[in-house]
Design a protein around this motif. Structure first.
Motif, PDB file in Angstrom:
ATOM      1  N   ALA A 136       0.832  -1.213   0.000  1.00  0.00           N
ATOM      2  CA  ALA A 136       0.000   0.000   0.000  1.00  0.00           C
ATOM      3  C   ALA A 136       0.861   1.256   0.000  1.00  0.00           C
ATOM      4  CB  ALA A 136      -0.934  -0.009   1.204  1.00  0.00           C
ATOM      5  N   ASN A 137       1.963   1.251   0.764  1.00  0.00           N
ATOM      6  CA  ASN A 137       2.874   2.407   0.773  1.00  0.00           C
ATOM      7  C   ASN A 137       3.468   2.670  -0.603  1.00  0.00           C
ATOM      8  OD1 ASN A 137       3.870   1.566   4.018  1.00  0.00           O
ATOM      9  ND2 ASN A 137       2.972   3.526   3.492  1.00  0.00           N
ATOM     10  N   ILE A 138       3.876   1.626  -1.277  1.00  0.00           N
ATOM     11  CA  ILE A 138       4.452   1.790  -2.613  1.00  0.00           C
ATOM     12  C   ILE A 138       3.410   2.357  -3.566  1.00  0.00           C
ATOM     13  CG2 ILE A 138       5.380   0.523  -4.594  1.00  0.00           C
ATOM     14  CD1 ILE A 138       6.751  -1.349  -2.513  1.00  0.00           C
ATOM     15  N   ALA A 139       2.189   1.858  -3.486  1.00  0.00           N
ATOM     16  CA  ALA A 139       1.114   2.369  -4.348  1.00  0.00           C
ATOM     17  C   ALA A 139       0.843   3.841  -4.068  1.00  0.00           C
ATOM     18  CB  ALA A 139      -0.147   1.540  -4.160  1.00  0.00           C
ATOM     19  N   CYS A 140       0.774   4.218  -2.807  1.00  0.00           N
ATOM     20  CA  CYS A 140       0.513   5.621  -2.448  1.00  0.00           C
ATOM     21  C   CYS A 140       1.657   6.530  -2.873  1.00  0.00           C
ATOM     22  CB  CYS A 140       0.256   5.747  -0.953  1.00  0.00           C
ATOM     23  SG  CYS A 140      -1.317   5.040  -0.442  1.00  0.00           S
ATOM     24  N   LEU A 141       2.899   6.099  -2.661  1.00  0.00           N
ATOM     25  CA  LEU A 141       4.044   6.900  -3.103  1.00  0.00           C
ATOM     26  C   LEU A 141       4.034   7.094  -4.616  1.00  0.00           C
ATOM     27  CD1 LEU A 141       6.949   5.584  -0.868  1.00  0.00           C
ATOM     28  CD2 LEU A 141       6.177   7.947  -1.041  1.00  0.00           C
ATOM     29  N   THR A 142       3.643   6.065  -5.333  1.00  0.00           N
ATOM     30  CA  THR A 142       3.560   6.161  -6.796  1.00  0.00           C
ATOM     31  C   THR A 142       2.511   7.176  -7.217  1.00  0.00           C
ATOM     32  OG1 THR A 142       4.260   3.859  -6.994  1.00  0.00           O
ATOM     33  CG2 THR A 142       3.186   4.838  -8.911  1.00  0.00           C
ATOM     34  N   ILE A 143       1.353   7.137  -6.586  1.00  0.00           N
ATOM     35  CA  ILE A 143       0.272   8.078  -6.908  1.00  0.00           C
ATOM     36  C   ILE A 143       0.686   9.501  -6.564  1.00  0.00           C
ATOM     37  CG2 ILE A 143      -2.061   8.797  -6.273  1.00  0.00           C
ATOM     38  CD1 ILE A 143      -2.680   5.765  -5.917  1.00  0.00           C
ATOM     39  N   ILE A 144       1.258   9.696  -5.386  1.00  0.00           N
ATOM     40  CA  ILE A 144       1.673  11.038  -4.969  1.00  0.00           C
ATOM     41  C   ILE A 144       2.728  11.586  -5.922  1.00  0.00           C
ATOM     42  CG2 ILE A 144       2.895  12.328  -3.171  1.00  0.00           C
ATOM     43  CD1 ILE A 144       1.548  10.476  -1.132  1.00  0.00           C
ATOM     44  N   HIS A 145       3.683  10.756  -6.288  1.00  0.00           N
ATOM     45  CA  HIS A 145       4.748  11.197  -7.191  1.00  0.00           C
ATOM     46  C   HIS A 145       4.190  11.536  -8.571  1.00  0.00           C
ATOM     47  CE1 HIS A 145       8.689  11.615  -8.942  1.00  0.00           C
ATOM     48  NE2 HIS A 145       8.360  10.749  -9.882  1.00  0.00           N
ATOM     49  N   ARG A 146       3.274  10.735  -9.056  1.00  0.00           N
ATOM     50  CA  ARG A 146       2.719  10.935 -10.394  1.00  0.00           C
ATOM     51  C   ARG A 146       1.860  12.203 -10.464  1.00  0.00           C
ATOM     52  NH1 ARG A 146      -0.461   6.046 -11.884  1.00  0.00           N
ATOM     53  NH2 ARG A 146      -1.800   6.932 -10.311  1.00  0.00           N
ATOM     54  N   GLU A 147       1.081  12.473  -9.416  1.00  0.00           N
ATOM     55  CA  GLU A 147       0.158  13.613  -9.433  1.00  0.00           C
ATOM     56  C   GLU A 147       0.878  14.951  -9.221  1.00  0.00           C
ATOM     57  OE1 GLU A 147      -3.005  13.547 -10.339  1.00  0.00           O
ATOM     58  OE2 GLU A 147      -2.761  11.409 -10.673  1.00  0.00           O
ATOM     59  N   LYS A 148       1.940  14.949  -8.456  1.00  0.00           N
ATOM     60  CA  LYS A 148       2.738  16.161  -8.187  1.00  0.00           C
ATOM     61  C   LYS A 148       1.868  17.330  -7.722  1.00  0.00           C
ATOM     62  CE  LYS A 148       6.682  15.251 -11.147  1.00  0.00           C
ATOM     63  NZ  LYS A 148       6.713  13.947 -11.533  1.00  0.00           N
ATOM     64  N   ILE A 149       0.959  17.054  -6.792  1.00  0.00           N
ATOM     65  CA  ILE A 149       0.123  18.094  -6.197  1.00  0.00           C
ATOM     66  C   ILE A 149       0.961  18.794  -5.143  1.00  0.00           C
ATOM     67  CG2 ILE A 149      -1.986  18.541  -4.902  1.00  0.00           C
ATOM     68  CD1 ILE A 149      -3.050  15.882  -6.086  1.00  0.00           C
ATOM     69  N   SER A 150       0.947  20.115  -5.148  1.00  0.00           N
ATOM     70  CA  SER A 150       1.770  20.844  -4.192  1.00  0.00           C
ATOM     71  C   SER A 150       0.928  21.322  -3.015  1.00  0.00           C
ATOM     72  CB  SER A 150       2.444  22.029  -4.876  1.00  0.00           C
ATOM     73  OG  SER A 150       1.468  22.937  -5.330  1.00  0.00           O
TER      74      SER A 150
END
Length: 134
Positions: free
Chosen positions: A69-83
């Motif tokens: 789950a952590n890897i999936a969340c890190l991937t989503i956060i990195h991809r979206e690049k919301i500041s």
């Protein structure tokens, strides 16, 4: 795992909202992480004095799921690049969660053939990593 879900949930709630709400969404998870760290450290101390037995297979199984789950969340956060401050908080907490889950998996593997000491040592380290992140 509750603290992880709360951090991600608050960050998602704050997306597109006022910057003051984003700031609060960054501070509240910090408090949750601090409570988590203190509970981990108190559990290590409790287990040291009471010599409770580990359930390494169960511990490792849950941590593998959490690591996924952590890897999936890190991937989503990195991809979206919301500041924003709420997302910066996630960039602090998520790698710490990854380290904590990896450490718990290692502890679960080491506990099985050896003793509960690896779990306590790694738990102590994880507690301070999370406390530092908070």
């Amino acid at each position: 795992m509750f603290a992880d879900a709360a951090v991600y949930g608050l960050a998602l709630y704050a997306v597109g909202r006022a910057s003051s709400l984003k700031l609060h969404a960054a501070h509240l998870p910090g408090l949750l992480q601090m409570l988590l760290a203190l509970s981990v450290l108190s559990e290590v101390v409790r287990r040291f004095f009471l010599c409770s037995e580990d359930v390494s297979g169960l511990m490792t199984g849950f941590r593998v799921q959490a690591l996924t789950a952590n890897i999936a969340c890190l991937t989503i956060i990195h991809r979206e690049k919301i500041s924003g401050s709420h997302m910066n908080a996630n960039w602090i907490f998520s790698p710490n969660d990854f380290i904590a889950n990896y450490g718990a998996i290692l502890a679960g593997v080491l506990v099985w053939p050896v003793s509960s000491y690896p779990d306590m040592v790694i738990g102590f380290i994880i507690g301070f990593i999370v406390l530092n992140g908070a």
